[in-house]
Each structure stands twice: as C-alpha cells, then as structure tokens.
Write an enzyme that holds these catalytic residues in place. Structure first.
Site, PDB file in Angstrom:
ATOM      1  N   GLY A  95      26.702   5.424  70.301  1.00 37.15           N
ATOM      2  CA  GLY A  95      26.008   6.715  70.300  1.00 37.15           C
ATOM      3  C   GLY A  95      24.986   6.894  71.405  1.00 37.15           C
ATOM      4  N   SER A  96      25.180   6.208  72.552  1.00 32.19           N
ATOM      5  CA  SER A  96      24.152   6.294  73.603  1.00 32.19           C
ATOM      6  C   SER A  96      24.054   7.694  74.196  1.00 32.19           C
ATOM      7  CB  SER A  96      24.427   5.271  74.706  1.00 32.19           C
ATOM      8  OG  SER A  96      25.709   5.467  75.261  1.00 32.19           O
ATOM      9  N   SER A  97      25.179   8.387  74.367  1.00 29.92           N
ATOM     10  CA  SER A  97      25.085   9.719  74.994  1.00 29.92           C
ATOM     11  C   SER A  97      24.375  10.695  74.065  1.00 29.92           C
ATOM     12  CB  SER A  97      26.464  10.246  75.398  1.00 29.92           C
ATOM     13  OG  SER A  97      27.275  10.449  74.271  1.00 29.92           O
ATOM     14  N   ALA A  98      24.624  10.585  72.760  1.00 30.16           N
ATOM     15  CA  ALA A  98      23.946  11.483  71.814  1.00 30.16           C
ATOM     16  C   ALA A  98      22.469  11.132  71.707  1.00 30.16           C
ATOM     17  CB  ALA A  98      24.609  11.397  70.443  1.00 30.16           C
ATOM     18  N   ASP A 136      27.446  12.064  66.168  1.00 32.36           N
ATOM     19  CA  ASP A 136      26.509  11.198  66.901  1.00 32.36           C
ATOM     20  C   ASP A 136      25.154  11.893  67.091  1.00 32.36           C
ATOM     21  OD1 ASP A 136      28.790   9.699  67.019  1.00 32.36           O
ATOM     22  OD2 ASP A 136      28.748   9.363  69.183  1.00 32.36           O
TER      23      ASP A 136
HETATM   24  C1  MEV Z   1      32.336   8.767  68.556  1.00 36.63           C
HETATM   25  O1  MEV Z   1      31.146   8.095  68.215  1.00 36.63           O
HETATM   26  C2  MEV Z   1      33.076   9.179  67.337  1.00 36.63           C
HETATM   27  C3  MEV Z   1      34.388   9.908  67.564  1.00 36.63           C
HETATM   28  O2  MEV Z   1      34.878  10.244  66.268  1.00 36.63           O
HETATM   29  C4  MEV Z   1      34.221  11.149  68.417  1.00 36.63           C
HETATM   30  C5  MEV Z   1      33.450  12.265  67.708  1.00 36.63           C
HETATM   31  O3  MEV Z   1      33.292  12.237  66.484  1.00 36.63           O
HETATM   32  O4  MEV Z   1      33.047  13.193  68.418  1.00 36.63           O
HETATM   33  C6  MEV Z   1      35.432   9.014  68.236  1.00 36.63           C
END
Ligand code: MEV
Length: 294
Positions: A95-98, A136
C-alpha cells in the site's frame, strides 16, 4: 508533518476490484511528508530520498502524474515542495502508493476532513493504478482492521491487531500491471476466473468472522486456500510460492502473497513460530520483518 500507514490484505485482493469483499489491516509502517520551503515558479515537487523518488507534477513519471492529479483535486495552484521519508517499503504490495497519496493529501490540506482527504488521495491512486478498488486509500486513511467492498466502503472488524511475518520477494512489480493481467485472463476464461474471484471474496467474509472470534487456526488455513486461489488467477510467482512454502515448513499456520502479486510481499501467520519463519526467510536470502496489522 503528515503521515499515513501501509496495509496488508489478508483476503480478497483482486476480487475486491470486481465488487467482492476484501479483509485488510493497516500496518505500523508509514510514509511521512513535510512541506519544505518552496520558491516561486518551481511548481509542485516531491522528494523521497529513501525511495529514490524525485518528481515534479506532470513530469511524465508515475509519481509526477499522481502529484498533478492530487494538486488539481485539492485546488492547489501555489508552488509546493514536499519532502518525504518512509519505513514502509515501496512497490511491494503493502500500500505504499496509497499511503503516499493520503500523506500528500494531508500535507496539502492540513485542515480538511477525512472524506476530502480520501477524495484527493483517490485522485492520486487512480493516476498510479489501473482501476483501483479504493481499499488501499481507505486503509491508509482510517487504519484498523476492516472488511472493504467497492461502493459500500469499509466496515470495521472488532478484533485485536494480528501479528504477522512479512517477507519481500525482491521482484520488481506493478499493481496496475497485475490488475490488467487479471482482467485479460478474466476476458479469456470468464467462468474459471470469476469462480476463483468469488471464492477469494468468500474467504474474506469468512476470514473477518474468524479474526473477530480469534480463531487463528481458521485464519491460517484460509490464508493457504487464498494463496491457492491467487495462484489460480495467475498472480503468484515461483519466488512467492517458495516464500509461502518456507513459512509453512517453519511452522506457520498459513501463508499467502498479499496485494497485487507478481512479486512483492508474502504474509505468514505464525504465533509462537515467528522467529523460525523470519529466520527461514532470511537464511534463504530474503528481507523479512514482523509487524502488527489492524
Ligand atoms: C492492491 O493492494 C489490491 C488490488 O486488489 C488492487 C485494488 O484493490 O485496487 C490488487
């Protein structure tokens, strides 16, 4: 200083993109952003030395695109220089980008409420990712342990934080590419992939109940089943599978990849066996740490 935490997905990654539930917990690793001095004409800039990020809004990079989207959503027109630091590893499915998007939104709009912060952060997350579900951003903004469903949002799960072991595969990967790969597989094999996604979402709902009643054995067993489902939709790698096997052989109750896959991180639930699991991973040459999720 504004900050936001990373997350792990226990169950339901990828399924959540298609409207199924996912269970996630915020972790005690974060991104922190401070607003540094800026000079007229320099625009909006962001430096995060530990992630080797040096970006300017609209410079053609992924971070630059997200910065442009967030400053537009926040209505910021003045020059801003943001400086970041992080103990959360970047681009490994944690979750680094979020976390970055939420921390930047909080730095840009220090007086804004939670909904406005999530809106601005979602503008950044959309620039980073292909069709993000929003899980995220919600976890980075709100923390805790929760069951998320696209459209319905986050329902908090009343359970104590779960101690997890986390290993990093070291493979470079991008969530957007993995989401696109699942979409392509779903178009090619709709029945098979939809069936797997449904099961992954069902595991999330059941996993939330197991966490709430403190049934770690059930959570571990479901993690193993979830990893098999993620393999079936094509988002695991040989290295992630090897990390899962190492954890199980060292006594974990369950282990699985977490996040978008294609590399990134593996989580293992191993009460009483954490040192053995972390030791097995490190001995095999991987970086690993323990942390609390929720
Ligand atoms: C990414 O942390 C989780 C995914 O389900 C993408 C999303 O939910 O947007 C792969």
């Amino acid at each position: 200083m504004a900050s936001a935490r990373g997350k792990v997905i226990f169950f339901g990654e990828h399924a959540v993109v298609y409207g199924h539930p996912a269970l996630a917990g915020a972790i005690s690793r974060q991104v922190a952003i401070t607003v540094a001095e800026s000079t007229e004409g320099e625009g909006v800039r962001l430096d995060i030395p530990c992630w080797e990020v040096r970006a300017a809004a609209g410079d053609g990079s992924a971070v630059g695109g997200a910065l442009a989207a967030m400053t537009a959503a926040a209505g910021i027109t003045a020059p801003v220089h943001l400086l970041g630091e992080a103990d959360l590893p970047a681009a490994v499915g944690l979750g680094s980008s979020a976390a970055l998007s939420v921390a930047v939104a909080r730095a840009l709009l220090p007086d804004a409420g939670g909904a406005a912060i999530e809106d601005v952060a979602m503008a950044g997350e959309r620039a980073f990712h292909d069709n993000p579900s929003g899980i995220d951003v919600v976890m980075a903004a709100r923390g805790g342990l929760g069951l998320f469903r696209r459209g319905a949002g986050l329902a908090a799960v009343d359970a104590p934080p779960v101690r997890l072991c986390i290993a990093l595969s070291g493979e470079s990967r991008q969530t957007a590419k993995m989401v696109a790969a699942v979409r392509a597989r779903r178009e090619a094999m709709p029945q098979k992939i939809d069936g797997e996604l449904l099961t992954l979402g069902e595991l999330a709902a059941a996993g939330a109940k197991a966490c709430a009643r403190g049934d770690v054995a059930a959570v571990g067993e479901m993690m193993d089943r979830a990893h098999a489902g993620l393999c079936a939709i094509g988002v695991s790698t040989d290295t992630l599978d090897a990390l899962v096997t190492l954890a199980r052989d060292a006594g974990a109750l369950g282990a699985k990849l977490t996040g978008g896959g294609g590399g990134g991180a593996v989580i293992a639930l191993a009460p009483g066996r954490e040192d053995a699991v972390l030791g097995a991973w490190r001995e095999a040459g991987f970086s690993a740490f323990a942390c609390e999720a929720g």
